[in-house]
Structures are given as structure tokens and as C-alpha cells.
Design a protein around this motif. Structure first.
Motif, PDB file in Angstrom:
ATOM      1  N   GLY A   5       6.153   9.347 -14.089  1.00  0.00           N
ATOM      2  CA  GLY A   5       6.472   8.057 -14.693  1.00  0.00           C
ATOM      3  C   GLY A   5       7.630   7.287 -14.093  1.00  0.00           C
ATOM      4  O   GLY A   5       7.903   6.157 -14.500  1.00  0.00           O
ATOM      5  N   ASP A   6       8.345   7.892 -13.131  1.00  0.00           N
ATOM      6  CA  ASP A   6       9.399   7.154 -12.428  1.00  0.00           C
ATOM      7  C   ASP A   6       8.762   6.307 -11.336  1.00  0.00           C
ATOM      8  O   ASP A   6       7.975   6.817 -10.531  1.00  0.00           O
ATOM      9  N   HIS A   7       9.096   5.037 -11.306  1.00  0.00           N
ATOM     10  CA  HIS A   7       8.449   4.132 -10.360  1.00  0.00           C
ATOM     11  C   HIS A   7       9.292   3.952  -9.104  1.00  0.00           C
ATOM     12  O   HIS A   7      10.469   3.609  -9.176  1.00  0.00           O
ATOM     13  N   PHE A   8       8.679   4.196  -7.955  1.00  0.00           N
ATOM     14  CA  PHE A   8       9.324   3.918  -6.679  1.00  0.00           C
ATOM     15  C   PHE A   8       9.043   2.474  -6.271  1.00  0.00           C
ATOM     16  O   PHE A   8       7.932   1.973  -6.452  1.00  0.00           O
ATOM     17  N   SER A   9      10.043   1.840  -5.685  1.00  0.00           N
ATOM     18  CA  SER A   9       9.898   0.476  -5.186  1.00  0.00           C
ATOM     19  C   SER A   9      10.293   0.449  -3.717  1.00  0.00           C
ATOM     20  O   SER A   9      11.372   0.909  -3.349  1.00  0.00           O
ATOM     21  N   VAL A  10       9.405  -0.075  -2.874  1.00  0.00           N
ATOM     22  CA  VAL A  10       9.709  -0.254  -1.456  1.00  0.00           C
ATOM     23  C   VAL A  10      10.083  -1.712  -1.258  1.00  0.00           C
ATOM     24  O   VAL A  10       9.257  -2.605  -1.436  1.00  0.00           O
ATOM     25  N   GLN A  11      11.320  -1.947  -0.922  1.00  0.00           N
ATOM     26  CA  GLN A  11      11.835  -3.308  -0.837  1.00  0.00           C
ATOM     27  C   GLN A  11      11.982  -3.741   0.611  1.00  0.00           C
ATOM     28  O   GLN A  11      12.583  -3.038   1.424  1.00  0.00           O
ATOM     29  N   ALA A  12      11.404  -4.890   0.920  1.00  0.00           N
ATOM     30  CA  ALA A  12      11.451  -5.461   2.268  1.00  0.00           C
ATOM     31  C   ALA A  12      11.974  -6.896   2.146  1.00  0.00           C
ATOM     32  O   ALA A  12      11.213  -7.853   2.256  1.00  0.00           O
ATOM     33  N   ALA A  32       0.829  -1.205   0.000  1.00  0.00           N
ATOM     34  CA  ALA A  32       0.000   0.000   0.000  1.00  0.00           C
ATOM     35  C   ALA A  32       0.866   1.258   0.000  1.00  0.00           C
ATOM     36  O   ALA A  32       0.557   2.238  -0.687  1.00  0.00           O
ATOM     37  N   PHE A  33       1.967   1.235   0.779  1.00  0.00           N
ATOM     38  CA  PHE A  33       2.822   2.420   0.808  1.00  0.00           C
ATOM     39  C   PHE A  33       3.501   2.626  -0.539  1.00  0.00           C
ATOM     40  O   PHE A  33       3.669   3.768  -0.984  1.00  0.00           O
ATOM     41  N   GLU A  34       3.869   1.565  -1.194  1.00  0.00           N
ATOM     42  CA  GLU A  34       4.485   1.699  -2.517  1.00  0.00           C
ATOM     43  C   GLU A  34       3.501   2.347  -3.498  1.00  0.00           C
ATOM     44  O   GLU A  34       3.883   3.203  -4.307  1.00  0.00           O
ATOM     45  N   GLN A  35       2.238   1.968  -3.409  1.00  0.00           N
ATOM     46  CA  GLN A  35       1.212   2.601  -4.253  1.00  0.00           C
ATOM     47  C   GLN A  35       1.123   4.091  -3.941  1.00  0.00           C
ATOM     48  O   GLN A  35       1.063   4.927  -4.847  1.00  0.00           O
ATOM     49  N   LEU A  36       1.112   4.412  -2.648  1.00  0.00           N
ATOM     50  CA  LEU A  36       1.068   5.813  -2.238  1.00  0.00           C
ATOM     51  C   LEU A  36       2.265   6.578  -2.792  1.00  0.00           C
ATOM     52  O   LEU A  36       2.122   7.704  -3.290  1.00  0.00           O
ATOM     53  N   ALA A  37       3.445   5.966  -2.697  1.00  0.00           N
ATOM     54  CA  ALA A  37       4.670   6.631  -3.156  1.00  0.00           C
ATOM     55  C   ALA A  37       4.576   7.032  -4.619  1.00  0.00           C
ATOM     56  O   ALA A  37       5.074   8.085  -5.027  1.00  0.00           O
ATOM     57  N   ASN A  38       3.933   6.213  -5.396  1.00  0.00           N
ATOM     58  CA  ASN A  38       3.842   6.488  -6.831  1.00  0.00           C
ATOM     59  C   ASN A  38       2.673   7.387  -7.196  1.00  0.00           C
ATOM     60  O   ASN A  38       2.626   7.917  -8.305  1.00  0.00           O
ATOM     61  N   LEU A  39       1.754   7.589  -6.235  1.00  0.00           N
ATOM     62  CA  LEU A  39       0.634   8.500  -6.457  1.00  0.00           C
ATOM     63  C   LEU A  39       0.917   9.912  -5.961  1.00  0.00           C
ATOM     64  O   LEU A  39       0.381  10.881  -6.487  1.00  0.00           O
ATOM     65  N   ALA A  40       1.781  10.018  -4.945  1.00  0.00           N
ATOM     66  CA  ALA A  40       1.884  11.277  -4.212  1.00  0.00           C
ATOM     67  C   ALA A  40       3.190  12.028  -4.432  1.00  0.00           C
ATOM     68  O   ALA A  40       3.495  12.955  -3.682  1.00  0.00           O
ATOM     69  N   THR A  41       3.963  11.644  -5.436  1.00  0.00           N
ATOM     70  CA  THR A  41       5.243  12.315  -5.683  1.00  0.00           C
ATOM     71  C   THR A  41       5.319  12.824  -7.115  1.00  0.00           C
ATOM     72  O   THR A  41       4.688  12.280  -8.027  1.00  0.00           O
TER      73      THR A  41
END
Length: 226
Positions: free
Chosen positions: A157-164, A142-151
Motif C-alpha cells: 500500500g505504499d505508493h512509489f512516485s517517479v518524478q521527472a 510505465a516504470f512507476e506502475q512497475l514500481a508499485n506492482l513489483a515491490t
């Protein structure tokens, strides 16, 4: 920016898991930027540990930000009036810090956007101890989705990836992987109530999980206990 390497922001608490994540990111070829928080936690020994770990792995930059989460309290880790439990209880534990990972990831996201990094690493785990709602795969997704919606970067078009990378690993598997990558676990502090010298209590939930992890990994426990 190096043409050979991508940049990544690594949330580095000074504990066992975040140190392993930093080693994993570096091994994967990232230029690593470590981010730690002085958030009003019970002790600063984990921040001293984070500094040592960042130096060991020669990160590009280690940023320590003040953030007074103790001002709102609500956790045994930020409120001296709430005792750190020494037995495992059902449900979400009192060591949960309200919205901590949401706040930390938000700051990491902002710094990543400034740096031109598109990967954020966090050492959450949902296997050994799933009492924290902000350590679940659903939260990370969900946070990864937020990161790509809110920046700005995400919208353009740059994709953020949250890696765990540890999220489905046992503590013993994490320790084995870290040993393979050269993590010096004697430098890490996991205890919720370590003393000023960084010595662990040996009885809190975090200490119990750490101790069991080393036993199950068949590795010597380098933790400095009180």
C-alpha cells in the motif's frame, strides 16, 4: 528518519540535468540520497562531477555503484569501437545505452525501498532531445506502475512516485531554474567525450544542446572546453 522531511533517491550522473533535479528535490524539502553509476562509460569525469555536486548540496549519502554495461556494449558511450557522433542524426542515436534508465531506476527503486523513501527523481527530458526511448513520459509512467506492482512496499500500500521534473522543460528553462536554486554549472560535465580533466569537446550532441541552452537562457556558459 527525519519527521520533518521525506526521503528521496536522486539519480545523479554529474551532468547539468541531474544536478538541477537534485536542487529541485532539495528545494522541495526532501532528504536527498544521491545515486550514481560507474557503468563503463567512456570517462569518469562525470562521476567526479557528481561527487562535487553531491557535496555542494550536502546530500545525506552519495552512493556510487559499479555496473559493467560496457560488457554488453551497444552504445558509443560504452564501446570505444563506436564513434561519438558530431552531427545530429535521425532516429535513436548511437549514444543510446541499451536499457540504461530501466536498469538505473530499478536499482534506485531497490535502494528507495530499503531507505523507506517513496520518491525517485530522474533528470530525463523529452523536449530538447527526444531520440531516447527511455526519456519519454510514457516510460516514466510505465516504470512507476512497475514500481508499485513489483515491490513489497507497493503491494502493501505504499505508493512509489517517479518524478521527472524536467521532462517538459527546455534546456534554457532548466538552466534558469538551476541558477535560481544555486546550481554551480561549472562543476557539471555533460560532454559525451570529455577529457581526463573534464573539459568538454564542444561538438557532440550533448555539448551542442548545453551550449545552446546557456545562450537561450541569457546566461554565461561556465563549461570548460578543450
Amino acid at each position: 528518519m527525519s519527521e520533518q522531511k521525506k526521503r528521496a533517491v536522486i539519480l545523479l550522473s554529474g551532468g547539468l540535468d541531474s544536478a538541477t533535479v537534485l536542487a529541485i528535490a532539495q528545494h522541495a524539502g526532501y532528504d536527498c540520497y544521491a545515486l550514481s553509476f560507474d557503468y563503463g562509460q567512456r570517462h569518469n569525469t562525470e562521476l567526479h562531477a557528481a561527487k562535487k555536486i553531491a557535496q555542494q548540496f550536502n546530500v545525506r549519502q552519495h552512493l556510487v555503484l559499479p555496473m559493467a554495461l560496457d560488457a554488453i556494449g551497444g552504445s558509443a558511450l560504452t564501446d570505444e569501437a563506436i564513434d561519438v557522433p558530431e552531427t545530429l542524426a535521425e532516429g535513436i542515436p548511437v549514444t543510446y545505452v541499451p536499457a540504461r534508465n530501466t536498469v538505473f531506476l530499478s536499482i534506485a527503486l531497490g535502494w528507495a525501498e530499503v531507505l523507506g523513501a517513496r520518491d525517485i527523481f530522474i533528470g530525463v527530458n523529452a523536449v530538447d532531445y527526444s531520440g531516447y526511448p527511455d526519456c519519454r513520459p510514457e516510460f516514466i509512467e510505465a516504470f512507476e506502475q512497475l514500481a508499485n506492482l513489483a515491490t513489497k512496499a507497493g503491494v502493501e500500500g505504499d505508493h512509489f512516485s517517479v518524478q521527472a521534473p524536467l521532462i517538459e522543460m527546455s534546456k534554457s528553462d532548466t538552466i534558469r531554474r538551476g541558477i535560481e536554486l544555486g546550481v554551480d554549472y561549472s562543476k557539471t560535465v555533460s560532454c559525451y567525450q570529455a577529457d581526463e580533466e573534464g573539459r568538454a569537446c564542444g561538438v557532440c550532441d550533448s555539448c551542442r544542446l548545453r551550449k545552446a541552452g546557456f545562450e537561450q537562457a541569457g546566461a554565461g556558459d561556465p563549461t570548460n572546453y578543450q
